[in-house]
Each structure stands twice: as structure tokens, then as C-alpha cells.
Enzyme design. Structure first.
Site, PDB file in Angstrom:
ATOM      1  N   LYS A 297      75.836 119.399  19.489  1.00 60.80           N
ATOM      2  CA  LYS A 297      76.720 119.986  20.096  1.00 60.80           C
ATOM      3  C   LYS A 297      76.587 120.574  21.519  1.00 60.80           C
ATOM      4  CE  LYS A 297      79.334 122.267  16.929  1.00 60.80           C
ATOM      5  NZ  LYS A 297      79.318 123.084  15.877  1.00 60.80           N
TER       6      LYS A 297
ATOM      7  N   ARG B 235      78.105 129.624  18.307  1.00 60.06           N
ATOM      8  CA  ARG B 235      77.843 128.383  17.163  1.00 60.06           C
ATOM      9  C   ARG B 235      76.549 128.063  17.013  1.00 60.06           C
ATOM     10  NH1 ARG B 235      83.280 126.891  19.414  1.00 60.06           N
ATOM     11  NH2 ARG B 235      84.360 126.971  17.885  1.00 60.06           N
TER      12      ARG B 235
ATOM     13  N   GLY C 281      75.096 124.242   5.796  1.00 59.36           N
ATOM     14  CA  GLY C 281      74.437 125.068   5.201  1.00 59.36           C
ATOM     15  C   GLY C 281      73.795 125.986   6.377  1.00 59.36           C
TER      16      GLY C 281
ATOM     17  N   MET D 187      74.651 128.416   9.865  1.00 58.82           N
ATOM     18  CA  MET D 187      75.784 129.377  10.331  1.00 58.82           C
ATOM     19  C   MET D 187      77.096 129.272  10.869  1.00 58.82           C
ATOM     20  SD  MET D 187      74.958 132.705  12.741  1.00 58.82           S
ATOM     21  CE  MET D 187      76.198 132.177  13.826  1.00 58.82           C
TER      22      MET D 187
ATOM     23  N   ARG E 200      82.188 114.370  18.682  1.00 56.57           N
ATOM     24  CA  ARG E 200      81.065 113.403  18.202  1.00 56.57           C
ATOM     25  C   ARG E 200      81.758 112.276  17.334  1.00 56.57           C
ATOM     26  NH1 ARG E 200      81.596 117.809  13.156  1.00 56.57           N
ATOM     27  NH2 ARG E 200      83.910 117.323  12.558  1.00 56.57           N
TER      28      ARG E 200
ATOM     29  N   HIS F 259      72.028  95.734 -19.001  1.00 55.62           N
ATOM     30  CA  HIS F 259      72.852  94.346 -19.376  1.00 55.62           C
ATOM     31  C   HIS F 259      73.980  94.473 -18.593  1.00 55.62           C
ATOM     32  CE1 HIS F 259      75.476  91.852 -21.300  1.00 55.62           C
ATOM     33  NE2 HIS F 259      74.426  90.813 -21.038  1.00 55.62           N
TER      34      HIS F 259
ATOM     35  N   ARG G 122      69.208  83.227 -14.119  1.00 60.35           N
ATOM     36  CA  ARG G 122      68.718  83.846 -15.575  1.00 60.35           C
ATOM     37  C   ARG G 122      69.069  82.940 -16.830  1.00 60.35           C
ATOM     38  NH1 ARG G 122      69.798  88.997 -13.020  1.00 60.35           N
ATOM     39  NH2 ARG G 122      68.141  90.576 -13.318  1.00 60.35           N
TER      40      ARG G 122
ATOM     41  N   ARG H  93      64.545  80.514 -13.700  1.00 58.60           N
ATOM     42  CA  ARG H  93      63.652  81.367 -14.474  1.00 58.60           C
ATOM     43  C   ARG H  93      63.718  80.818 -16.064  1.00 58.60           C
ATOM     44  NH1 ARG H  93      64.234  87.790 -15.199  1.00 58.60           N
ATOM     45  NH2 ARG H  93      65.887  87.152 -16.615  1.00 58.60           N
TER      46      ARG H  93
ATOM     47  N   GLU I  33      56.228  91.038 -11.843  1.00 58.84           N
ATOM     48  CA  GLU I  33      56.964  92.136 -12.315  1.00 58.84           C
ATOM     49  C   GLU I  33      56.158  93.213 -13.319  1.00 58.84           C
ATOM     50  OE1 GLU I  33      60.323  90.506 -14.448  1.00 58.84           O
ATOM     51  OE2 GLU I  33      59.289  88.933 -15.189  1.00 58.84           O
TER      52      GLU I  33
ATOM     53  N   SER J  80      57.974  85.950  -7.055  1.00 62.42           N
ATOM     54  CA  SER J  80      59.156  86.602  -6.736  1.00 62.42           C
ATOM     55  C   SER J  80      59.131  87.860  -7.530  1.00 62.42           C
ATOM     56  CB  SER J  80      60.473  85.932  -7.214  1.00 62.42           C
ATOM     57  OG  SER J  80      61.536  86.592  -7.350  1.00 62.42           O
TER      58      SER J  80
ATOM     59  N   GLY K  81      60.052  90.879  -9.385  1.00 57.86           N
ATOM     60  CA  GLY K  81      60.777  91.343 -10.155  1.00 57.86           C
ATOM     61  C   GLY K  81      60.863  92.999 -10.345  1.00 57.86           C
ATOM     62  N   THR K  82      61.616  93.399  -9.698  1.00 57.02           N
ATOM     63  CA  THR K  82      61.366  94.992  -9.364  1.00 57.02           C
ATOM     64  C   THR K  82      62.080  95.797 -10.363  1.00 57.02           C
ATOM     65  OG1 THR K  82      63.011  94.788  -7.588  1.00 57.02           O
ATOM     66  CG2 THR K  82      60.717  95.030  -6.694  1.00 57.02           C
ATOM     67  N   ASN K  83      62.964  95.290 -11.073  1.00 49.03           N
ATOM     68  CA  ASN K  83      63.431  96.039 -12.075  1.00 49.03           C
ATOM     69  C   ASN K  83      62.542  96.305 -13.266  1.00 49.03           C
ATOM     70  OD1 ASN K  83      65.865  95.467 -10.995  1.00 49.03           O
ATOM     71  ND2 ASN K  83      66.297  93.524 -12.434  1.00 49.03           N
ATOM     72  N   ASP K  84      61.769  95.379 -13.722  1.00 48.19           N
ATOM     73  CA  ASP K  84      60.635  95.596 -14.824  1.00 48.19           C
ATOM     74  C   ASP K  84      59.336  96.342 -13.764  1.00 48.19           C
ATOM     75  OD1 ASP K  84      61.265  94.524 -17.414  1.00 48.19           O
ATOM     76  OD2 ASP K  84      61.604  92.828 -16.681  1.00 48.19           O
TER      77      ASP K  84
ATOM     78  N   CYS L  83      63.656  89.675  -6.399  1.00 46.28           N
ATOM     79  CA  CYS L  83      65.052  89.089  -7.144  1.00 46.28           C
ATOM     80  C   CYS L  83      65.393  90.445  -8.009  1.00 46.28           C
ATOM     81  CB  CYS L  83      64.925  87.899  -8.041  1.00 46.28           C
ATOM     82  SG  CYS L  83      63.750  87.905  -9.268  1.00 46.28           S
TER      83      CYS L  83
ATOM     84  N   TYR M 158      61.993  86.283   1.548  1.00 50.17           N
ATOM     85  CA  TYR M 158      63.562  86.530   1.180  1.00 50.17           C
ATOM     86  C   TYR M 158      63.897  87.328   0.250  1.00 50.17           C
ATOM     87  CZ  TYR M 158      62.476  83.993  -3.141  1.00 50.17           C
ATOM     88  OH  TYR M 158      62.146  83.782  -4.630  1.00 50.17           O
TER      89      TYR M 158
END
Ligand code: PEP
Ligand code: MG
Length: 879
Positions: free
Chosen positions: A27, A97, A106, A108, A341, A459, A565, A621, A750, A769, A771-774, A836, A856
């Protein structure tokens, strides 16, 4: 010499111009900048963030010399305005201010009208010839000062106000006459004394000193500290304090106040957009008590001011090269700028503004690429709710924002019901505890999907995201009664005729039909994407398993398929029957017979995908899920299946029981299936090879990459790679094909052990590749399908900042990925590596992938543009 503590801004000089934001706060710096470019800013001064730091270092003591510097700045201000602090005829009044380098809720609240006391209030009454106005300002100061500086409860003042209103027999604050407000000031001073044990300070400098301390104090309130922690805001010295002379928009009908954007924040149109109120204070606009008029109406009221504002717009945009969000006040026909701003905007506006600013030669293409939040592109690709309708909607509950977009429809409780009612012309929201591949047809029929369990990689989430369909998962407050066809949420019961709306972007479920808007793909979007592609080094592929999805992803710019898949290809009615008889078969020979019937379907699918991808790489896969997922779970469906296959229902039940696993996610799935049933691998590899050969014969380029899932030891990969190579060779020989085939063989990484032993695994892989889910599931030990049950608590109690299945946990899981990359490339320098898991479309995860050197990312079709932009930003930021 000690550092300068106070920076003046005004006509005589602007000391803060060009100083770092870290020193003056956002500010303070903007006030200095606006002053320096000749905009009409009420003069004032900024106390630096360094002073805040010193205040804390000295055990909450203002540094010596500060109030001297403040005193000098006040003198300058008095001179410039020809007013005096505490004066009995023309008093100087200021606002105080807070303002850190990063905007931070949060901290003043503002104190207005500082400088008023018993004498100067009379002075203000004289100067403005308006006693009521003066005492109204005074009572506001005592109240604000009590609340904000002394921490009093606002309610205590309200009681006193109510008494006065009763005495004058009025209900509205504005109806209290000057006399009443005078009495109110006396009453407020009493309340103040009663609760603080002190008199309300009459000395304006004492008021100012206490206020400065209060601003510094607010830097370390629990709320502010927490906010910084959550947002990861570190390395800031503290907050600055802005002291600025007051101007009033409520001095009569030649005064007013307003807020505006220099361009339309919804559409991005280059037109001043905002609203104003005549004879009002800034807070009146925000509080919404009176209805403001659009700025376009301003010429009817004051043509000159409107013209001046348009000049201000031009000056600001030329200076900041960015759309601004401004606050202004008109005091007796004179315009003052109070704040500027960077303005918040929709995704559509962000893209248009970035492109327009390039056209206007205010920014270059690289800057335009950096200006758009990749996630905001969702609004250009998927339907969304209209903001006003969205804000007015009744939220029933909140689940996990599993797949973005907006959906409005009536609940259906089974996949069959969803399909039937959709075919009868209804818009349907499929409501399930969780979905399984059996539900796919109903999911496809529905406009949106709501589940009460499951998370961002369940799923429902994965399938919905692939289709660009809205999905809220894991809404654990929703109780579903499938039999009675109703759902209960927080005491409300909804049936098949009640309309609900799903916001897949926030995870909220709303009652009734909330108005939506269709996505808009503009020429600007294509332009921005083209610029992004020039900067990014990461390739972007897609997760797709049908020719239609592949085609759509290519239209969005996908450069290949990173994950096909294959299990999704087995669910259509003419295929699932063979899959099921394969699973039921006890002998290898019977399994092979069933697989032979599946082979032509697979081959045709692959041919379609190769054709759609026209020579781009297609990572296929091999079968991954546990076999029980292909069998029906309900008795009626089991009976139907028995009739169809000509076997006993009890045999089916037995087989299902035999396939039951305590922990199927860690059970017989992934490459473990191919180890036990190599004939499944053989069928799939034969189908891939034949499809490639057929394409080759038709001069269609095909570039399959065969990917083996869930490998945890190199021996699994070594063995299966051998089988894949054998099958390819056999197929080529059988087909007597003599042309070139370009098929590579790689693996998913994975399982944590795969990361730890990636060097050994790389010896047998042409590509990795992640498999960052598993990988996330196994690194955290959180079941990806059950996270909905506890994630809300984890987020609320701040154990987790974000859902780790949506945004890669760079601290923990990220280490595994990095280790996998380093070890993999230590064995094979040029190893091609991608990702992936669902993280491939999340901007901060994409940035991580760029940094650790992946080749990739692969994500669902609708997230391809998001990943392209995120990859470009990662390249620019890290260059
Ligand atoms: C993964 O585990 O990250 C992955 C892409 O595979 P799936 O989600 O099918 O298990
Ligand atoms: Mg997996």
C-alpha cells in the site's frame, strides 16, 4: 547513521518512489508511486517495515527518534494542507492503516478521523459548517480507536448508541441529530474510560503513537501469524504503517466515493468498470447499505470528474502495465485517489487482458504468459456458475473438488437409472457411495457425479476428469439410500425430483438449479497457448483411452498419450462378457479362448488411437486393476451374468469370493497379473503389435510405448520385458511384416521401492513414467479411495495444506521422484521420464516436474492447456 524511518508522499516530495515493496509495504509503495506519477493522492507518510522489526527486537518498544521523524512529517503535512493537528478552526485529520509487502487478511483495521478531540471537532464543525458531520466523525473515531487500538468489544459502544436513538426516538443512525451525536461522543468517552481505565487521548500525537503501536502489534496476532504460515510467507520484516490525510466523500451532493477496475474484470473488456455513491464514505459502498450507481452513469452527475477518472485509468495502466483495482473519493468536487492495486479477474478476462496488453505494447509475450494463472483456464474450457447466482446459492455440503466444472441436475442412484432417465430427457447427477467400472455408462449419461467416499484419484474422479465432467467426490456428509432413492444431507432429504448443483471446482453441493455459463474459447486463448509453447521445455501428453478423447486432447495441444489405461476398454457389453469368462476360467486354455475374443476389440481400439495420434507416442499400459473389479457385485447382476455365460450363479459367487482380497490396492494387480497370467499380456501385446502393423500398411504412423505397471523389483520388469519382446517377434513373424516397427518398452514408477532401486530397473526400461497416484498412496500410507473420510479433518486442522492426491507432496513424495530420476539416469543417461499420475495437470506439480528434469507430463485432455501454460511459466521462472 540509523536508517530513515519515515517516507513522506505529497506535492513537496515523494520519498518512497522506487523503494522496495519489502520496505514500504504494498500500500505504501503504491501511494508513493501514484503520487509520483502526478495522481491526486491525499498526502501522508509511510513508516517502514524495518521500524516494525526494530519494535519487536526491542521488546515491543518504538525505536527512539521515530516520533521525532513522525513529528517532522506531520509538520510537512500541515504545511502542504494548511491545516493543523488538533486545531480549533481547521484541523488536520489522518487515517492510519497497516500494509505489509504481501496483502494479508487478519491484520489491523483502518482507523479514520485520527486527530479529532473535543477542540478539533469544534474546529471541523466550523471548517465544514456542519456540526453533525463533525460529531459523527468524532464518535466514529472513539469507537474505532476503542475497538482497534484498545481491543474493546464493539458491542459496548452499540449499547450507548441504542440509548441515544431511543432518546431521540429514531431507528436509523443517520436520523440522530447533531445534538444527539454530541451527547453520543460524551457517552462514548465514558464507555471508553470504563473499559480501558483511561481517558480517551485528547492529544492527536498520542493518538497517533498508540495507533502506530497497534498496527505493529497486529503483525503478530494469531490470525496474521497463521495466515503467513499457511501461505508460506516468510522473510518479511513486518508491516509498514500508512498515515494519510483524510478526505471526505460525505460532505454533500458534490462529494462521493467509489471503487472501480480499469478494465472489466469479468470479460477483460477495455472499459472502465465500477460503481460510486454520491455523498457517502468508502465503507458505505462496501457495506452494501445503499445501492451504488455504475461509473458509466457518472457523467450525468459530474462530467469533469468522470473524464478525470478516465485519465487516471490511462496513467495507472501505463505505469503499472496491468489492470488496476482502485478506490477514489470526491470531496466537494475534487477527485482523490486512495488506493490502487492489481485487480482480480476471471480466467476469461485474464487471457484477454494479457493479450490486449501485448497489443497495446505495455507488456511482451513472455510477461503475458506469466500473467495468467493456469488453473483459471478451466473457465475457458468447462462450464462454470455465474458468480452472482453462485454467491446466492444455498450450499448443502462440501466434498473433494475431484473434477472441475459445473453441473445441474436431479439425482439418480444407480448407473442404470441414470442412463434411463437421461434417455428420457432428464439432466442427471449420478449419486453413488463410490463408482466402479460397472457404472461407466451411467457416469457417461450423467451431467455430473457425486460420491460420498473416495478422493481425487478415485475411480469417479479419474474417469470424470478424463471426460471434462464435473465431479464432487468424498462428500461424507451425504447419506445415500439407494433403495429408497433419496439422499440426506444435514437434515434435508432430497429425492429424484429435487434439483442439485455441483461445483467441481470448489467441491460444493448446492440446492436447486444454480445458473451456469458455457465455456468460451477465444482467439486470445489460442494466441496465449502459442506463446506458452515457445517457452516451455516440458512436453505435455494426455491420459486417454479412446480415439475420441485422444482427438480432443490433440485439439488441446497434447503431444502424445502418456497413459492409456487399457482396463477401460473392457467394459462395453460386447466385451465384458469375454473378460468375465476369462476371469472365471480355471484352465489356461479356456482363458486363452476368451482372450482371443477380446483381441480384435483391443486391436481396433489401438488402431483408432494410433490414427488419432498420427505418429505421436502412445503409452499403453498393460492391464492394471485387480480382477474383481470386472465382476458384478450384486446378486441380481451375478445371476444375469451366470445366465449369459451358461454357468451356475453359485460358481460365480465362489470365484468372486476367491478373488476377494483384504487390501486389493496392494494385492494381485499391476504386473503381478501378468506374472500369474502371462496370456493376458500376450493378448494385449499382440493386439498392439498387430494394430501398429495394420497402421504401417495403411501408411499411418504408429508409435506405441508398452508400459508395465506396478513394478517394485527389476526382476519383474526383466521377466515381463522378455515376454513382451517375444510376443512382438512372434506377431511380426506370423504377420510376415517386414516394415519398421517403433515399439518401446518401459515401466511405471509408482512403488516406493521402484524409486529406491530405479538404477536397477532402468537397465530394463526404455522409459519411466511416474504413477504418482499410487506413489502418493504408498508413500503416505493413505488409501486413495478412502481419503475422503479424513482429508477434510486433515485440511481443517492444517495437518495437510492441500490434498496430496491433487498437488504433489514435493517434500516427501517429491524426494522419491527425484531419487527415481537421478538413479534411473545414473544407469541410463538419456532415459525418457514422464509423469502420468493426476498431478500431471496441477500447475505447482508441473513446475516441480520441470525442475527435476522430467521430459513430459501427462494429464486428462481438459487439463492439457493448463499444463502447457504451467510448463511455460516453470521454464520462464527457472531460466
Ligand atoms: C498412478 O498410480 O499414478 C497411475 C497413473 O495409475 P492409476 O491411477 O491407474 O493407478
Ligand atoms: Mg497406478
Amino acid at each position: 547513521m540509523a536508517n530513515k524511518m519515515v517516507y513522506y508522499f505529497g506535492k513537496s516530495k515523494t520519498e518512497g518512489k522506487g523503494k522496495p515493496k519489502a520496505l514500504l509495504g504494498g500500500k505504501g509503495l503504491n501511494l508513493a508511486e501514484m503520487t509520483s506519477i502526478g495522481l491526486p493522492v491525499p498526502p501522508g507518510f509511510t513508516i517502514t517495515t524495518e521500524v516494525c522489526d526494530q519494535y519487536y527486537k526491542a521488546g515491543k518498544q518504538l525505536p527512539s527518534g521515530l516520533m521525532d521523524e513522525v513529528g517532522k512529517a506531520i509538520k510537512k503535512l500541515e504545511k502542504e494542507l494548511d491545516k493543523k493537528f488538533g486545531d480549533d478552526s481547521n484541523p488536520l485529520l489522518v487515517s492510519v492503516r497497516s500494509g505489509a509487502a504481501v496483502s494479508m487478511p487478519g491484520m489491523m483495521n483502518t482507523i479514520l478521523n485520527l486527530g479529532l478531540n473535543d477542540i478539533s471537532t469544534e474546529g471541523l464543525a466550523k471548517a465544514t459548517k456542519n456540526e453533525r458531520f463533525a460529531y459523527d466523525a468524532y464518535r466514529r473515531l472513539i469507537n474505532m480507536f476503542g475497538d482497534v487500538v484498545m481491543g474493546m468489544d464493539h458491542h459496548q459502544f452499540e449499547i450507548a448508541f441504542d440509548k441515544i436513538k431511543k432518546k431521540y426516538n429514531v431507528s436509523d443512525d443517520t436520523e440522530v441529530p447533531a445534538e444527539g451525536l454530541k451527547e453520543l461522543c460524551e457517552a462514548y468517552k465514558e464507555v471508553y474510560k470504563e473499559h480501558t481505565g483511561e481517558m480517551f487521548p485528547q492529544d492527536p500525537v498520542a493518538q497517533l503513537e498508540l495507533s502506530i503501536e497497534a498496527v505493529f502489534g497486529s503483525w503478530n496476532t494469531d490470525r496474521a501469524v497463521k495466515y503467513r504460515e499457511i501461505e508460506g510467507i516468510r522473510h518479511l520484516l513486518g508491516t509498514a504503517v500508512n498515515v494519510q490525510s483524510m478526505v471526505y466523500g460525505n460532505m454533500g451532493d458534490d462529494s462521493g466515493t467509489g471503487v472501480a477496475f480499469t478494465r472489466n474484470p469479468n470479460t477483460g473488456g477495455n472499459k472502465f468498470y465500477g460503481e460510486f455513491l454520491i455523498n457517502a464514505q468508502g465503507e458505505d459502498v462496501v457495506a452494501g447499505i445503499r445501492t451504488p450507481q455504475p461509473v458509466a452513469e457518472m457523467p450525468k452527475w459530474n462530467r469533469a470528474i468522470h473524464k478525470e477518472l478516465l485519465e487516471v485509468k490511462k496513467t495507472l495502466e501505463n505505469h503499472y502495465a496491468e489492470m488496476q483495482d482502485i478506490e477514489f473519493t470526491i470531496e466537494r468536487g475534487t477527485l482523490y485517489m486512495l488506493q490502487t492495486r492489481t485487480g482480480k479477474r476471471t480466467g476469461i478476462a485474464a487471457v484477454k487482458i494479457a493479450c490486449d496488453l501485448v497489443k497495446e505494447e505495455l507488456i511482451d509475450q513472455k510477461e503475458a504468459v506469466m500473467r495468467v494463472d493456469p488453473n483459471a483456464l478451466t473457465q475457458l474450457l468447462l462450464p462454470s456458475f455465474k458468480t452472482t447466482a453462485r454467491n446466492a446459492a444455498e450450499v448443502l455440503c462440501k466434498g473433494i473438488n475431484a473434477s472441475p466444472g459445473a453441473a445441474v441436475g436431479k439425482p439418480a442412484f444407480t448407473a442404470e437409472e441414470a442412463r434411463e432417465r437421461k434417455d428420457a430427457g432428464e439432466d442427471i447427477i449420478l449419486v453413488r457411495r463410490e463408482t466402479s467400472p460397472e457404472d461407466v455408462d451411467g457416469m457417461s449419461a450423467a451431467v455430473g457425479i457425486l460420491t460420498s467416499t473416495g478422493g481425487a484419484t478415485s475411480h469417479a474422479a479419474v474417469v470424470a476428469r478424463g471426460w471434462g465432467k464435473c465431479c464432487v467426490a468424498g462428500a461424507s456428509d451425504v447419506e445415500i439410500d439407494e433403495k429408497k432413492k433419496r439422499l440426506k444431507v444435514h437434515g434435508q432429504t432430497l429425492g429424484v425430483n429435487d434439483v442439485i448443483s455441483l461445483d467441481g471446482t470448489t467441491g460444493e453441493v448446492m440446492l436447486g438449479a444454480v445458473e451456469t455459463q458455457e465455456p468460451k474459447l477465444s482467439g486470445d486463448f489460442a494466441k496465449l497457448m502459442k506463446w506458452a509453447d515457445e517457452y516451455r521445455t516440458l512436453a505435455v501428453r494426455t491420459n486417454a483411452d479412446s480415439p475420441a478423447d485422444s482427438k480432443r486432447a490433440r485439439d488441446f495441444g497434447a503431444e502424445g498419450i502418456g497413459l492409456c489405461r487399457t482396463e477401460h476398454m473392457f467394459f462395453e457389453p460386447d466385451r465384458i462378457i469375454h473378460m468375465r469368462s476369462m476371469i472365471l476360467a480355471e484352465e489356461e486354455k479356456d482363458r486363452r479362448q476368451a482372450l482371443a475374443k477380446l483381441l480384435p476389440f483391443q486391436r481396433k481400439d489401438f488402431e483408432g488411437i494410433f490414427k488419432a495420434m498420427a505418429g505421436l507416442p502412445v503409452t499403453i499400459r498393460l492391464l492394471d486393476p485387480p480382477l474383481h473389479e470386472f465382476l458384478p457385485h450384486e446378486t441380481a447382476a451375478q445371476k444375469e451374468m451366470a445366465a449369459e455365460l451358461g454357468v451356475k450363479a453359485s460358481d460365480i459367487k465362489k470365484r468372486i469370493e476367491a478373488l476377494h482380497e483384504a487390501n486389493p490396492m496392494l494385492g494381485h494387480r499391476g504386473c503381478r497379473l501378468s506374472i500369474t497370467y502371462p496370456e493376458v499380456l500376450e493378448m494385449q501385446v499382440q493386439a498392439i503389435t498387430e494394430a501398429a502393423i495394420n497402421c504401417g500398411k495403411k501408411k499411418i504412423k504408429a508409435h506405441p510405448e508398452i508400459m508395465i505397471p506396478l513394478v517394485g523389483t527389476y526382476k519383474e520388469l526383466a521377466l515381463l520385458r522378455g515376454k513382451v519382446e517375444e510376443t512382438i517377434a512372434k506377431t511380426v513373424a506370423a504377420k510376415k511384416f517386414e516394415g519398421d516397427l517403433d515399439i518401446s518398452i518401459g515401466t511405471m514408477i509408482e512403488i516406493p521401492r521402484a524409486c529406491l532401486t530405479a538404477d536397477e530397473i532402468a537397465e530394463h526400461a526404455d522409459f519411466f513414467s511416474f504413477g504418482t497416484n499410487d506413489l502418493t498412496q504408498m508413500a503416505f500410507g493413505y488409501s486413495r479411495d478412502d481419503i475422503g473420510g479424513f482429508l477434510p479433518d486433515y485440511l481443517e486442522q492444517e495437518i495437510l495444506d492441500v490434498d496430496p492426491f491433487q498437488s504433489l507432496d514435493q517434500t516427501g513424495v517429491g524426494q522419491l521422484v527425484e531419487l527415481g530420476v537421478t538413479k534411473g539416469r545414473s544407469a541410463k543417461k538419456a532415459l525418457k521420464i514422464g509423469i502420468c499420475g493426476e498431478h500431471g495437470g496441477d500447475p505447482s506439480s508441473v513446475e516441480f516436474c520441470h525442475r527435476v528434469g522430467l521430459n513430459y507430463v501427462s494429464c486428462s485432455p481438459f487439463r492439457v492447456p493448463i499444463a502447457r501454460l504451467a510448463a511455460a511459466q516453470a521454464a520462464i521462472t527457472n531460466s
